[in-house]
Design an enzyme around this catalytic site. Sequence first.
Site: not given
Ligand code: URA
Length: 425
Positions: A82, A161, A168, A183, A187
């Site tokens: 990620h 989220d 956001r 966040s 996930k």
């Molecule tokens: N990627 C995400 O999943 N969440 C964030 O807050 C920033 C980048």
Amino acid sequence: MDVISVIRTKRDRGELSPEQIDWVIDAYTRGEVADEQMSALAMAILLNGMNRTEIARWTAAMIASGERMSFDTLTRPTADKHSTGGVGDKITLPLAPLVAACGAAVPQLSGRGLGHTGGTLDKLESIPGWRALLSNEEMLHVLDTTGAVICAAGDGLAPADKKLYALRDVTGTVEAIPLIASSIMSKKIAEGTGSLVLDVKVGTGAFMKNIEDARELASTMVALGTDSGVKTVALLTDMSTPLGLTAGNALEVRESIEVLAGGGPADVVELTLALAREMLAAAGIEGADPAKALADGSAMDVWRRMISAQGGDPDADLPIAREQHVVTAPASGVLTRLDAYDIGVAAWRLGAGRARKEDPVQAGAGVELHAKPGDPVTAGQPLLTLHTDTPEKFAYALQSLGSSYDIAPAGTEFTAPPIVRGRIA
Ligand code: URA
């Protein structure tokens, strides 16, 4: 419990109690706490922070807002990556099929554009027919049969989220370490991956502008992952200039396909290979050579199967924006700076990103780079090409590019920062 007292606690720099955190995340997910109230709390968190105990509880509450998945039925080890988000960051596109070609199962639950940064799903949706929304069964099927899947997190996964991420994006509350860490990690932990490599971007085009903040974000996420039993490693990588030569949805898909075909810009290839090696090591896969899998077409084969399995046509022409505008170099010399943030904002203003969470994005919009820091340039040569379907946006995009680059006299010594700037495990 009432939301105003929760907002006031954080506004006044207090520590949120576990009960307050559990309640506010649950009540927001159910719609009892309104968007404007959650925006105020997110802004208070951005301004006043959360400590590690609060972040861990906030993450756990977001995980508990939905279901937990499991990849236990798969025969291959799972490896996920990620990125915290950058400009021109298309790495997931070549990386997921590449790591699958080397023997891992790669589930990539990806997001949409956030602020000035692009989103993997928005990029892939420029491929005609490609579907981001899969049921859990479909996702597992694509993963099992092709080795990789890139899709939206299902509605059931960390729904708190989902709502908060979109909120956001449009309330100036993206750049908060506790909110980014929770966040991403909610996930990833809910998804059930066995291992995770985090690409924590640092530089003007990243949410973390300096290396200290990037380190703090990376170590917060590594601790959250490790404490939950996920083997987690973070690379800190440069985002002072866009990755590759494109920022924008279809433009980036085209460049990713070049990488899968064994070509593509050197920085994209270097970072793709560095992350692939980390993912394979984290998943316990030894002996595979990702550079060979790019060169011999096996990563491309997985890409084609993965895109087709999600309804996309890997051979279809990608959309091209209706209008182009070329920015030329005002002087000859060496390009010493091309600012990632300014390019990201320009791409966003051209239509590649959204201003409101319900806005569509333009598939063809974005910015193409004709030179990178360190390259020689000649006065009058194209430096950037702007692409959009809505040419009235050129002037607005150009405003963000006014001081986006520096050209030094010919012969000036210039060394670009390394792509990988650090590692935290
Ligand atoms: N990627 C995400 O999943 N969440 C964030 O807050 C920033 C980048």
